[in-house]
Design a protein around this motif. Structure first.
Motif, PDB file in Angstrom:
ATOM      1  N   SER A 294       3.574  -5.634  10.282  1.00  0.00           N
ATOM      2  CA  SER A 294       3.277  -5.818   9.109  1.00  0.00           C
ATOM      3  C   SER A 294       2.906  -7.185   8.594  1.00  0.00           C
ATOM      4  O   SER A 294       4.099  -7.773   8.039  1.00  0.00           O
ATOM      5  CB  SER A 294       2.925  -4.784   8.472  1.00  0.00           C
ATOM      6  N   GLY A 296       3.401  -8.288   4.460  1.00  0.00           N
ATOM      7  CA  GLY A 296       2.923  -7.261   3.101  1.00  0.00           C
ATOM      8  C   GLY A 296       2.788  -9.027   2.545  1.00  0.00           C
ATOM      9  O   GLY A 296       3.242 -10.464   2.839  1.00  0.00           O
ATOM     10  N   GLU A 298       5.629  -9.643   0.399  1.00  0.00           N
ATOM     11  CA  GLU A 298       6.663 -10.638   0.297  1.00  0.00           C
ATOM     12  C   GLU A 298       7.760 -10.451   1.391  1.00  0.00           C
ATOM     13  O   GLU A 298       8.605 -11.088   1.444  1.00  0.00           O
ATOM     14  CB  GLU A 298       8.002  -9.757  -0.544  1.00  0.00           C
ATOM     15  N   VAL A 301       6.850  -7.604   8.698  1.00  0.00           N
ATOM     16  CA  VAL A 301       7.684  -6.553   9.348  1.00  0.00           C
ATOM     17  C   VAL A 301       7.380  -7.149  10.835  1.00  0.00           C
ATOM     18  O   VAL A 301       5.674  -6.709  10.798  1.00  0.00           O
ATOM     19  CB  VAL A 301       7.053  -5.314   9.314  1.00  0.00           C
ATOM     20  N   VAL A 331      12.584  -2.226  13.399  1.00  0.00           N
ATOM     21  CA  VAL A 331      11.854  -3.422  12.812  1.00  0.00           C
ATOM     22  C   VAL A 331      12.956  -4.511  12.036  1.00  0.00           C
ATOM     23  O   VAL A 331      13.059  -3.956  11.956  1.00  0.00           O
ATOM     24  CB  VAL A 331      10.601  -2.897  11.672  1.00  0.00           C
ATOM     25  N   LYS A 333      12.690  -6.937   9.500  1.00  0.00           N
ATOM     26  CA  LYS A 333      12.015  -7.278   7.860  1.00  0.00           C
ATOM     27  C   LYS A 333      12.437  -8.855   7.239  1.00  0.00           C
ATOM     28  O   LYS A 333      13.046  -8.959   7.098  1.00  0.00           O
ATOM     29  CB  LYS A 333      11.952  -6.147   7.410  1.00  0.00           C
ATOM     30  N   PRO A 390      14.601   4.224   6.658  1.00  0.00           N
ATOM     31  CA  PRO A 390      15.084   3.564   8.462  1.00  0.00           C
ATOM     32  C   PRO A 390      16.510   3.144   8.393  1.00  0.00           C
ATOM     33  O   PRO A 390      16.987   3.011   6.624  1.00  0.00           O
ATOM     34  CB  PRO A 390      14.416   2.273   7.806  1.00  0.00           C
ATOM     35  N   SER A 403      16.039   0.343  11.817  1.00  0.00           N
ATOM     36  CA  SER A 403      15.317   1.621  13.025  1.00  0.00           C
ATOM     37  C   SER A 403      14.404   1.002  12.636  1.00  0.00           C
ATOM     38  O   SER A 403      14.207   1.304  11.259  1.00  0.00           O
ATOM     39  CB  SER A 403      15.855   2.293  12.851  1.00  0.00           C
ATOM     40  N   PHE A 404      12.981   1.965  13.829  1.00  0.00           N
ATOM     41  CA  PHE A 404      11.948   1.658  13.935  1.00  0.00           C
ATOM     42  C   PHE A 404      11.252   3.160  13.073  1.00  0.00           C
ATOM     43  O   PHE A 404      11.594   4.185  14.203  1.00  0.00           O
ATOM     44  CB  PHE A 404      10.661   0.813  14.956  1.00  0.00           C
ATOM     45  N   ILE A 405      10.435   3.542  12.675  1.00  0.00           N
ATOM     46  CA  ILE A 405       9.685   4.739  12.469  1.00  0.00           C
ATOM     47  C   ILE A 405       8.761   4.484  13.309  1.00  0.00           C
ATOM     48  O   ILE A 405       7.365   4.132  12.736  1.00  0.00           O
ATOM     49  CB  ILE A 405       9.619   4.814  10.994  1.00  0.00           C
ATOM     50  N   LYS A 414       1.476   5.169   6.917  1.00  0.00           N
ATOM     51  CA  LYS A 414       1.687   5.655   5.624  1.00  0.00           C
ATOM     52  C   LYS A 414       0.577   6.822   5.264  1.00  0.00           C
ATOM     53  O   LYS A 414      -0.170   7.361   6.121  1.00  0.00           O
ATOM     54  CB  LYS A 414       1.660   4.259   4.984  1.00  0.00           C
ATOM     55  N   ASN A 454       4.124   3.837   0.950  1.00  0.00           N
ATOM     56  CA  ASN A 454       5.855   3.496   0.932  1.00  0.00           C
ATOM     57  C   ASN A 454       6.062   4.610   1.618  1.00  0.00           C
ATOM     58  O   ASN A 454       7.455   4.883   1.769  1.00  0.00           O
ATOM     59  CB  ASN A 454       6.210   2.466  -0.187  1.00  0.00           C
ATOM     60  N   ILE A 465      10.702   4.313   2.609  1.00  0.00           N
ATOM     61  CA  ILE A 465      10.492   3.257   3.181  1.00  0.00           C
ATOM     62  C   ILE A 465      10.345   1.925   2.281  1.00  0.00           C
ATOM     63  O   ILE A 465       9.973   2.298   0.660  1.00  0.00           O
ATOM     64  CB  ILE A 465       9.977   2.377   3.972  1.00  0.00           C
ATOM     65  N   ASP A 466      10.740   0.858   1.848  1.00  0.00           N
ATOM     66  CA  ASP A 466      10.578   0.066   1.007  1.00  0.00           C
ATOM     67  C   ASP A 466      11.139  -0.298  -0.054  1.00  0.00           C
ATOM     68  O   ASP A 466      10.555   0.105  -1.025  1.00  0.00           O
ATOM     69  CB  ASP A 466       9.323  -0.505   0.877  1.00  0.00           C
TER      70      ASP A 466
HETATM   71  P1  ADP Z   1       6.338  -5.088   2.321  1.00  0.00           P
HETATM   72  O1  ADP Z   1       6.731  -4.913   0.600  1.00  0.00           O
HETATM   73  O2  ADP Z   1       5.675  -5.703   2.485  1.00  0.00           O
HETATM   74  O3  ADP Z   1       5.479  -3.271   1.681  1.00  0.00           O
HETATM   75  P2  ADP Z   1       7.566  -2.435   3.812  1.00  0.00           P
HETATM   76  O4  ADP Z   1       8.477  -2.857   4.105  1.00  0.00           O
HETATM   77  O5  ADP Z   1       6.421  -1.716   3.195  1.00  0.00           O
HETATM   78  O6  ADP Z   1       7.634  -4.101   2.898  1.00  0.00           O
HETATM   79  O7  ADP Z   1       7.047  -2.967   5.089  1.00  0.00           O
HETATM   80  C1  ADP Z   1       5.374  -3.327   5.653  1.00  0.00           C
HETATM   81  C2  ADP Z   1       4.559  -1.921   6.491  1.00  0.00           C
HETATM   82  O8  ADP Z   1       5.432  -1.975   7.702  1.00  0.00           O
HETATM   83  C3  ADP Z   1       5.174  -1.076   5.909  1.00  0.00           C
HETATM   84  O9  ADP Z   1       3.786  -0.483   4.881  1.00  0.00           O
HETATM   85  C4  ADP Z   1       4.924   0.008   6.841  1.00  0.00           C
HETATM   86  O10 ADP Z   1       3.731   0.131   7.662  1.00  0.00           O
HETATM   87  C5  ADP Z   1       5.803  -1.187   8.643  1.00  0.00           C
HETATM   88  N1  ADP Z   1       7.441  -0.689   8.165  1.00  0.00           N
HETATM   89  C6  ADP Z   1       8.570  -1.361   7.240  1.00  0.00           C
HETATM   90  N2  ADP Z   1       9.291  -0.689   7.945  1.00  0.00           N
HETATM   91  C7  ADP Z   1       9.629   0.074   9.160  1.00  0.00           C
HETATM   92  C8  ADP Z   1       9.924   0.657   9.697  1.00  0.00           C
HETATM   93  N3  ADP Z   1      10.918   0.573   9.929  1.00  0.00           N
HETATM   94  N4  ADP Z   1       9.560   1.082  10.647  1.00  0.00           N
HETATM   95  C9  ADP Z   1       8.237   1.563  10.805  1.00  0.00           C
HETATM   96  N5  ADP Z   1       7.205   1.077  10.238  1.00  0.00           N
HETATM   97  C10 ADP Z   1       7.705   0.198   9.576  1.00  0.00           C
END
Ligand code: ADP
Ligand code: MG
Length: 558
Positions: A294, A296, A298, A301, A331, A333, A390, A403-405, A414, A454, A465-466
């Protein structure tokens, strides 16, 4: 000339003391005179050797034999003919058969040479004017122009696309490539070329002009080669499409370059980030970097394979790393190091008492590191409380490994896009409600950006997450954030068709355990504000945990 009587000789008699050109079988015109400055003095055809009285002036037969004379005569004729035609030098029609012609001191090209020199000087003068212009104008918005002082350049800019107006088709094949310097007088729009009028549309001339312009008017990086030297003629059509292509290429190149720079700024994978990632690979934390999950506003990922760090860094005695158990899929980030977005999110961190003091002292880059740190602390708290989220593997500056979800590089969907049965939807809602409660009461956190975006659906479970922006309830805006979270969740599950989902205020009360009267919107919000202020005060004084106070004050109100 053809009707003139000719004398053919096979050998020119020689004298012992004068250099004689060895020429045989020369056709000469009868009655012609050797010019007085002729270097060659003929000898007697009658074998009168060393005849002191011999004078070529009186010897008409020698005159006849004079090759030099023939040349001179021819030259005189040529000059006459080419007087108004500088560009078309005529080869002397010596009709030399098997013999060698004299070097001909042809001056008919002098005008052309003069014009070439003039053209060069004009060009240099114009370049000088351009430099002057730039010096005078600098960055001024109003620019002075020296255009009126410019000399007409040989290859004046001519973007005429027309290919059709052909008025001249001179046979100039034998011309030197440099003759593409021939100038069409830009003042008139045509030039006299011999007796013909040559317009700027003349195929050949404009073809050569186009070739010459290749080097001058195309972007520097566009490789034109030495087309001028090869006398290539480009039609206007080809020239224009080449030019279009060249500039399109230039723009594309610039765009790619910009995109590359943009990428480093916007997508966070800048030099420093790459270095950290390399180190993580080196040390075995990451086995391989697979691809972007992803991008995003900010953060970026990226999916990575977890490495086998144990023992790989023993020399550095890095206990933290040696004891790491790294999930197979992770992942990374990466928080963007551009500040634009984070500026808007300052309120989540600068009023969080955990980070408040440090926030003031830190430079912007460090503040971004703090976001990563904040997410790490929040995830750890959540994990401890048993919330599905995670697991943190490692934090390096603005990079968080967790860890990866998902499965096999496929991230879990989502909630927004997960396809769920009615039961799963109901279950999802209950899970989210439970998570929010745990988060609030056990982790002492409010997500602050909770929504179907999220929350992931993975292995029949909801994962949260997030949480980089998550705050404690004591945060000056904590309860506002909670109310917003409740609004998002209530709306989403209601729209999803889940039955008995409470409205946002009810959900707020349910999650927080507070019992704010559900009279109307304004009084609900002002009640939240009052609570918020008192909780903040308590948090400041450090007497009790703000969330406890909040719960307590809610009970007291009852
Ligand atoms: P942002 O601040 O950009 O929203 P996120 O933490 O929400 O950052 O991550 C963006 C996207 O990345 C999430 O919507 C998800 O699809 C994917 N993602 C983030 N962390 C994980 C994770 N640990 N495992 C799997 N996918 C993740
Ligand atoms: Mg997100």
């Amino acid at each position: 000339m053809a009707s003139s009587p000719e004398v053919v000789i096979n050998e020119i008699p020689t004298t012992s003391n004068l250099p004689i050109p060895v020429t045989s079988k020369i056709k000469l015109q009868k009655g012609s005179k050797t010019p007085p400055n002729s270097p060659w003095i003929p000898t007697s055809p009658w074998g009168l050797k060393d005849n002191k009285e011999f004078s070529y002036k009186n010897t008409s037969f020698e005159d006849v034999m004079s090759e030099q004379l023939a040349n001179q005569l021819q030259l005189a004729e040529d000059r006459k003919q080419s007087a108004d035609d500088f560009s078309n030098p005529v080869e002397p029609d010596l009709d030399i058969d098997g013999g060698e012609a004299h070097e001909n001191e042809d001056t008919s090209n002098d005008l052309l040479i003069a014009q070439l020199l003039q053209a060069k000087m004009d060009k240099e003068y114009n370049q000088y004017l351009t430099r002057q212009e730039n010096t005078v104008n600098q960055n001024s918005k109003v620019r002075l122009s020296y255009t009126n002082y410019r000399m007409d350049e040989i290859f004046s800019s001519d973007d005429d696309d027309s290919d059709t107006e052909v008025e001249y088709d001179a046979d100039t094949d034998a011309q030197d490539p440099s003759s593409n310097m021939l100038q069409v007088n830009s003042g008139k729009g045509y030039v006299m070329f011999g007796k013909e009028v040559v317009t700027k549309h003349d195929l050949e001339i404009s073809g050569r002009k186009n070739t010459a312009r290749l080097e001058d008017s195309f972007p520097v990086e566009f490789k034109t080669g030495d087309a001028r030297g090869m006398d290539i003629q480009l039609s206007n059509k080809i020239y224009n499409s080449l030019k279009k292509h060249a500039y399109a290429e230039q723009r594309r190149g610039q765009r790619l370059h910009e995109e590359k720079e943009h990428y480093t700024a916007e997508h966070a994978v800048d030099e420093k980030t790459r270095l950290i990632l390399h180190r993580l690979v080196d040390r075995g934390v990451i086995a391989s970097v697979n691809g972007v999950v992803s991008i995003g506003k900010e953060a970026v990922v990226i999916h990575v394979d977890g490495g086998d760090v144990i023992g790989s860094d023993s020399s550095k005695n890095n206990d933290e790393m040696q004891n790491l158990l790294i999930p197979a899929e992770c992942v990374v980030k990466i928080y963007k190091t551009t500040l634009n977005e984070f500026k808007a999110r300052d309120k989540y961190i600068k009023d969080d008492y955990r980070f408040k003091d440090r926030f003031k002292k830190l430079n912007p880059r460090k503040i971004i590191h703090m976001w990563a740190e904040k997410e790490m602390h929040n995830l750890n708290r959540m994990n401890e409380a048993g919330i599905a989220c995670p697991q943190v593997v490692l934090l390096r500056k603005h990079i968080l490994v967790m860890s990866f979800i998902g499965h096999d590089q496929q991230p879990a969907p989502k909630l927004k896009s997960a396809i769920l049965s009615t039961t799963q939807k109901k279950s999802a809602y209950e899970q989210v409600l439970s998570m929010m409660k745990t988060l609030y009461h056990e982790c002492k956190l409010i997500h602050a950006d909770l929504s179907e975006f999220n929350l992931l659906w993975h292995d029949g479970k909801v994962w949260m997450i997030d949480v980089s922006q998550s705050v404690e309830p004591s945060h000056p805006h904590g309860l506002e954030f909670l109310l917003r979270d409740c609004y998002n969740i209530s709306k989403f599950f209601t729209n999803l068709g889940v039955k008995d989902v409470p409205g946002s205020y009810q959900l707020f009360n349910e999650v927080s355990g507070l019992d704010i009267p559900l009279s109307d919107d304004a009084s609900f919000r002002s009640a939240i504000e009052v609570l918020q202020n008192s909780a903040e005060e308590h948090a400041h004084q450090g007497r009790r945990k703000a969330s406890e106070i909040l719960t307590q004050s809610a009970t007291e109100k009852k």
